[in-house]
Enzyme design. Structure first.
Site, PDB file in Angstrom:
ATOM      1  N   HIS A  77      -7.548   4.289  -3.688  1.00  0.00           N
ATOM      2  CA  HIS A  77      -8.767   4.661  -2.969  1.00  0.00           C
ATOM      3  C   HIS A  77      -8.998   6.157  -3.070  1.00  0.00           C
ATOM      4  O   HIS A  77      -8.075   6.963  -3.132  1.00  0.00           O
ATOM      5  CB  HIS A  77      -8.764   4.159  -1.516  1.00  0.00           C
ATOM      6  CG  HIS A  77      -7.745   4.754  -0.599  1.00  0.00           C
ATOM      7  ND1 HIS A  77      -7.806   6.043  -0.133  1.00  0.00           N
ATOM      8  CD2 HIS A  77      -6.660   4.199  -0.007  1.00  0.00           C
ATOM      9  CE1 HIS A  77      -6.810   6.272   0.690  1.00  0.00           C
ATOM     10  NE2 HIS A  77      -6.076   5.168   0.778  1.00  0.00           N
TER      11      HIS A  77
ATOM     12  N   ARG B 159     -13.478   5.373  -0.258  1.00  0.00           N
ATOM     13  CA  ARG B 159     -13.260   5.674   1.165  1.00  0.00           C
ATOM     14  C   ARG B 159     -14.211   6.781   1.603  1.00  0.00           C
ATOM     15  O   ARG B 159     -14.428   7.754   0.882  1.00  0.00           O
ATOM     16  CB  ARG B 159     -11.818   6.112   1.368  1.00  0.00           C
ATOM     17  CG  ARG B 159     -11.564   6.777   2.718  1.00  0.00           C
ATOM     18  CD  ARG B 159     -10.108   7.141   2.898  1.00  0.00           C
ATOM     19  NE  ARG B 159      -9.932   8.208   3.875  1.00  0.00           N
ATOM     20  CZ  ARG B 159      -8.761   8.662   4.292  1.00  0.00           C
ATOM     21  NH1 ARG B 159      -7.648   8.132   3.825  1.00  0.00           N
ATOM     22  NH2 ARG B 159      -8.679   9.637   5.177  1.00  0.00           N
TER      23      ARG B 159
ATOM     24  N   ASN C  75      -8.313   0.011   7.796  1.00  0.00           N
ATOM     25  CA  ASN C  75      -7.096   0.820   7.897  1.00  0.00           C
ATOM     26  C   ASN C  75      -6.577   0.746   9.332  1.00  0.00           C
ATOM     27  O   ASN C  75      -7.191   1.273  10.255  1.00  0.00           O
ATOM     28  CB  ASN C  75      -7.405   2.270   7.528  1.00  0.00           C
ATOM     29  CG  ASN C  75      -6.167   3.122   7.451  1.00  0.00           C
ATOM     30  OD1 ASN C  75      -5.056   2.633   7.325  1.00  0.00           O
ATOM     31  ND2 ASN C  75      -6.354   4.440   7.511  1.00  0.00           N
TER      32      ASN C  75
ATOM     33  N   TYR D 109       0.849  -1.195   0.000  1.00  0.00           N
ATOM     34  CA  TYR D 109       0.000   0.000   0.000  1.00  0.00           C
ATOM     35  C   TYR D 109       0.882   1.242   0.000  1.00  0.00           C
ATOM     36  O   TYR D 109       1.688   1.433   0.922  1.00  0.00           O
ATOM     37  CB  TYR D 109      -0.909   0.001   1.236  1.00  0.00           C
ATOM     38  CG  TYR D 109      -1.649   1.302   1.438  1.00  0.00           C
ATOM     39  CD1 TYR D 109      -2.593   1.734   0.511  1.00  0.00           C
ATOM     40  CD2 TYR D 109      -1.391   2.099   2.548  1.00  0.00           C
ATOM     41  CE1 TYR D 109      -3.261   2.941   0.690  1.00  0.00           C
ATOM     42  CE2 TYR D 109      -2.058   3.300   2.741  1.00  0.00           C
ATOM     43  CZ  TYR D 109      -2.995   3.713   1.809  1.00  0.00           C
ATOM     44  OH  TYR D 109      -3.659   4.906   1.984  1.00  0.00           O
TER      45      TYR D 109
ATOM     46  N   CYS E 286      -5.174  13.776   7.205  1.00  0.00           N
ATOM     47  CA  CYS E 286      -5.135  12.371   7.615  1.00  0.00           C
ATOM     48  C   CYS E 286      -6.455  11.975   8.265  1.00  0.00           C
ATOM     49  O   CYS E 286      -7.008  12.723   9.078  1.00  0.00           O
ATOM     50  CB  CYS E 286      -3.976  12.155   8.586  1.00  0.00           C
ATOM     51  SG  CYS E 286      -3.971  10.524   9.388  1.00  0.00           S
TER      52      CYS E 286
ATOM     53  N   ASP F 220       0.470  15.074   6.502  1.00  0.00           N
ATOM     54  CA  ASP F 220      -0.572  14.531   5.626  1.00  0.00           C
ATOM     55  C   ASP F 220      -1.776  15.459   5.624  1.00  0.00           C
ATOM     56  O   ASP F 220      -2.842  15.138   6.154  1.00  0.00           O
ATOM     57  CB  ASP F 220      -0.961  13.120   6.102  1.00  0.00           C
ATOM     58  CG  ASP F 220      -1.914  12.432   5.141  1.00  0.00           C
ATOM     59  OD1 ASP F 220      -2.046  12.884   3.988  1.00  0.00           O
ATOM     60  OD2 ASP F 220      -2.542  11.436   5.549  1.00  0.00           O
TER      61      ASP F 220
ATOM     62  N   ASP G 245      -2.927   5.374  -2.232  1.00  0.00           N
ATOM     63  CA  ASP G 245      -3.758   6.479  -1.759  1.00  0.00           C
ATOM     64  C   ASP G 245      -3.877   7.495  -2.896  1.00  0.00           C
ATOM     65  O   ASP G 245      -2.874   7.925  -3.466  1.00  0.00           O
ATOM     66  CB  ASP G 245      -3.072   7.115  -0.543  1.00  0.00           C
ATOM     67  CG  ASP G 245      -3.914   8.158   0.154  1.00  0.00           C
ATOM     68  OD1 ASP G 245      -4.935   8.588  -0.407  1.00  0.00           O
ATOM     69  OD2 ASP G 245      -3.530   8.552   1.275  1.00  0.00           O
TER      70      ASP G 245
ATOM     71  N   GLU H 118     -13.507   4.864   7.086  1.00  0.00           N
ATOM     72  CA  GLU H 118     -12.303   5.276   7.803  1.00  0.00           C
ATOM     73  C   GLU H 118     -12.548   5.556   9.276  1.00  0.00           C
ATOM     74  O   GLU H 118     -13.612   6.069   9.675  1.00  0.00           O
ATOM     75  CB  GLU H 118     -11.724   6.528   7.120  1.00  0.00           C
ATOM     76  CG  GLU H 118     -10.554   7.201   7.817  1.00  0.00           C
ATOM     77  CD  GLU H 118      -9.297   6.341   7.871  1.00  0.00           C
ATOM     78  OE1 GLU H 118      -9.363   5.210   8.389  1.00  0.00           O
ATOM     79  OE2 GLU H 118      -8.233   6.819   7.424  1.00  0.00           O
TER      80      GLU H 118
ATOM     81  N   GLU I 188     -11.477   9.385  -1.602  1.00  0.00           N
ATOM     82  CA  GLU I 188     -12.224   9.730  -0.398  1.00  0.00           C
ATOM     83  C   GLU I 188     -13.152  10.914  -0.602  1.00  0.00           C
ATOM     84  O   GLU I 188     -13.086  11.616  -1.616  1.00  0.00           O
ATOM     85  CB  GLU I 188     -11.259  10.010   0.752  1.00  0.00           C
ATOM     86  CG  GLU I 188     -10.435  11.259   0.560  1.00  0.00           C
ATOM     87  CD  GLU I 188      -9.217  11.299   1.470  1.00  0.00           C
ATOM     88  OE1 GLU I 188      -9.120  12.259   2.261  1.00  0.00           O
ATOM     89  OE2 GLU I 188      -8.380  10.383   1.405  1.00  0.00           O
TER      90      GLU I 188
ATOM     91  N   ASP J 251      -6.054  10.212  -2.309  1.00  0.00           N
ATOM     92  CA  ASP J 251      -6.664  11.350  -1.623  1.00  0.00           C
ATOM     93  C   ASP J 251      -8.086  11.592  -2.131  1.00  0.00           C
ATOM     94  O   ASP J 251      -8.888  10.686  -2.182  1.00  0.00           O
ATOM     95  CB  ASP J 251      -5.776  12.584  -1.771  1.00  0.00           C
ATOM     96  CG  ASP J 251      -4.450  12.425  -1.058  1.00  0.00           C
ATOM     97  OD1 ASP J 251      -4.423  11.792   0.012  1.00  0.00           O
ATOM     98  OD2 ASP J 251      -3.422  12.911  -1.570  1.00  0.00           O
TER      99      ASP J 251
END
Length: 292
Positions: free
Chosen positions: A108, A153, A205, A40, A118, A54, A81, A183, A110, A83
């Protein structure tokens, strides 16, 4: 077999995928050599490696560039990731295509506002449900390889409550996402409930010292999760190891002993030194090689 096909094959197996978080060629190769079947690419680690928290400060190009380095460094599939997709549906479309081009096996996406933060920090903000689902649809439509994994996500649990988070996860799956990622569950009861309430494969996660309680990976598998990512596993370990060795040097005014430490050659062999060394003379004329 392509990286995307490898990932799909892993998902078809009964065993949950365990994917350590990596952020450069070193951590990627170490994780592959340790026997992990998938990796990942952590956004937090990618940001930290460039000197940033982050907080959504990296661009699409920076994330793709790092993903390309990681993907070409290993033979196992890499999930990354992505974002928020770096904008609206247009940006999401380009994100999917650039991630595919980089050799990544999945990503993923989000529902936070941009710039995001984060998922295990406080004071997050999310976009409206309809806007999020439109971005998921755009991601699904953008992929050229049908095996490229789209993971939806949602961070809505911390902002709008768990009912909304579960609703968004299910709507994202209905929109064509391959997997849901709810998440920052805060209790073991929430962690266990997610796979039962979500109508499709789920990602867990596991962030070291994050919002979600620690649990064994076998427990997560028994709960029904298909993939667990561990984004802070190596980053936090490396931070602590570096802090400790630097403290020792400052206090003793001497570098640590070399006793028991792999040689320089042995260290370089972890990054393919033998293969590259063989190329030094492989293509030379046989007469020239014999005279050396």
């Amino acid at each position: 077999m392509t990286p995307t096909a490898k990932l799909r094959a892993l998902l078809a197996e009964p065993r949950m995928i365990r994917a350590p978080g990596v952020y450069d060629g070193i951590t990627a190769m170490l994780s592959e050599q340790a026997g992990f079947p998938a990796l990942y690419m952590t956004g937090a680690g990618t940001s930290a490696a460039r000197g940033f928290p982050d907080f959504g400060l990296l661009t699409l190009s920076e994330m793709v560039g790092n993903g390309e380095v990681i993907a070409r460094s290993v033979k196992v599939p890499v999930i990354a990731d992505a974002d928020t997709g770096y904008g609206n549906e247009l940006n999401v479309t380009r994100t999917v295509r650039e991630y595919e081009r980089a050799g990544l096996a999945g990503m993923h996406l989000e529902d936070q506002v941009f710039p995001k933060k984060c998922g295990h920090l406080d004071d997050k903000e999310v976009i409206p449900r309809e806007e999020y689902i439109a971005k998921v649809r755009a991601a699904v439509a953008a992929r050229r390889d049908p095996d490229f994994l789209i993971i939806a996500r949602t961070d809505a649990g911390a902002v709008m409550g768990w009912d909304e988070a579960i609703a968004r996860a299910n709507l994202a799956l209905e929109a064509g996402a391959d997997m849901a990622f709810v998440e920052a569950a805060r209790t073991l009861e929430q962690v266990a409930a997610i796979p039962k309430l979500v109508n499709g494969p789920c990602l867990l996660n596991m962030v070291r010292a994050g919002k979600t309680p620690d649990l064994a990976l076998g427990e997560a598998e028994a709960m029904g999760y298909r993939l667990t990512i561990m984004p802070g596993l190596l980053l936090s370990t490396i931070m602590m190891a570096c802090d400790e060795v630097l403290r020792q040097v400052r206090e003793t005014d001497a570098p640590p002993s070399s006793v028991g430490v792999p040689s320089v050659r042995a260290r370089f062999q972890r990054w393919g030194a033998d293969e590259w060394d063989a190329l030094r003379t492989r293509f030379r004329d046989p007469v020239t090689k014999a005279a050396e």
